[in-house]
Design a protein around this motif. Structure first.
Motif, short mmCIF file in Angstrom:
data_model
loop_
_atom_site.label_atom_id
_atom_site.label_comp_id
_atom_site.label_asym_id
_atom_site.label_seq_id
_atom_site.Cartn_x
_atom_site.Cartn_y
_atom_site.Cartn_z
N GLY A 94 -4.83 -9.06 1.79
CA GLY A 94 -5.29 -8.52 3.06
C GLY A 94 -5.34 -7.00 3.11
N LEU A 95 -5.11 -6.35 1.97
CA LEU A 95 -5.08 -4.89 1.90
C LEU A 95 -6.29 -4.36 1.15
N THR A 96 -6.75 -3.17 1.53
CA THR A 96 -7.85 -2.51 0.84
C THR A 96 -7.30 -1.31 0.09
N ALA A 97 -7.79 -1.08 -1.12
CA ALA A 97 -7.29 0.00 -1.97
C ALA A 97 -7.44 1.36 -1.31
N GLY A 98 -6.42 2.19 -1.49
CA GLY A 98 -6.44 3.57 -1.02
C GLY A 98 -5.65 4.44 -1.98
N SER A 99 -5.16 5.58 -1.50
CA SER A 99 -4.38 6.48 -2.36
C SER A 99 -3.02 6.83 -1.77
N ALA A 100 -2.70 6.27 -0.60
CA ALA A 100 -1.45 6.61 0.08
C ALA A 100 -0.37 5.56 -0.15
#
Length: 245
Positions: free
Chosen positions: A189-195
């Protein structure tokens, strides 16, 4: 083709301490093996696994943005079944070719190979190499599915409808190819990011925004007060105990 280093991190709630190293090694190992199987790594690629109480991560060097195309040879049927006496394609052969995305024009290019009993027809084609986002999604799904989880937890996502199964609720996904976020990658349920996040109380900043795949461990240590490496953290604990003793 530009090969950059890759970082993947799942940020979760506190993981079971007794199986933390096992979970970290399994997560990173399956990711690496799956990417290698799809031709997205090189012979010089190296894997570093990270595991802390609230994260599982993997750093892989020399990962390609797209795998090289490769030749594919597919066995079709005996020549006597696929071709008439005068060399024309039979309906069975045309149907098989259509299933492979080819038409009657491909008949002239079919290879005839004698297998010891009879001539067999082979269809030669080129398979396009996997894109990194597509290949990593497959690898990440496999890594999560194959985690040696002692007890699976089922929890509901913020949409109020979707439920997922994992060892602990996951709250963040970091995916960096060099400095680029692969925003098409998703998990739990998560989308890739940088944080990501550091220590609950001692982090200098929150969130910790990872600048590149290679700055991950250093940024977590300096900004998040977290030693990402399981082995390094255990060695530091042993050193402090020895000093105190």
């Amino acid at each position: 083709m530009n090969h950059s280093n890759l970082l993947v991190e799942l940020f979760v709630e506190e993981l079971p301490p007794k199986v933390l190293q096992k979970l970290g090694d399994a997560f990173a190992g399956v990711l690496f093996d799956q990417l290698a199987a799809q031709g997205l790594t090189s012979t010089g690629s190296r894997l570093t696994a990270y595991a802390s109480p609230r994260r599982l991560a993997a750093h892989i060097t020399e990962v390609a943005p797209q795998a090289a195309d490769k030749a594919v040879s597919q066995k079709l049927m005996p020549a006597t079944v696929g071709l008439t006496a005068d060399g024309q394609a039979t309906p069975a052969l045309l149907k098989k070719l259509a299933a492979l995305g080819a038409d009657a024009s491909a008949v002239a290019g079919l290879q005839r190979v004698h297998d010891g009993k009879a001539d067999v027809l082979y269809f030669e084609s080129t398979a396009r190499g996997a894109q990194l986002t597509e290949g990593l999604q497959k690898a990440l799904d496999e890594a999560i599915a194959k985690l040696p989880i002692p007890k699976v937890m089922r929890y509901q996502l913020q949409d109020g409808w979707t439920s997922v199964n994992f060892v602990r609720p996951a709250h963040g996904l970091v995916v960096l190819h060099g400095t680029q976020v692969l925003i098409g990658v998703k998990a739990l349920g998560l989308t890739a990011g940088s944080a990501t996040h550091g220590h609950r109380f001692e982090a200098a900043v929150d969130p910790v925004v990872i600048e590149s795949a290679d700055s991950y461990a250093q940024q977590l240590a300096e900004q998040g007060a977290v030693i990402a490496s399981f082995a390094e953290r255990r060695a530091d604990i042993a050193r402090q105990l020895q000093a105190a003793a």
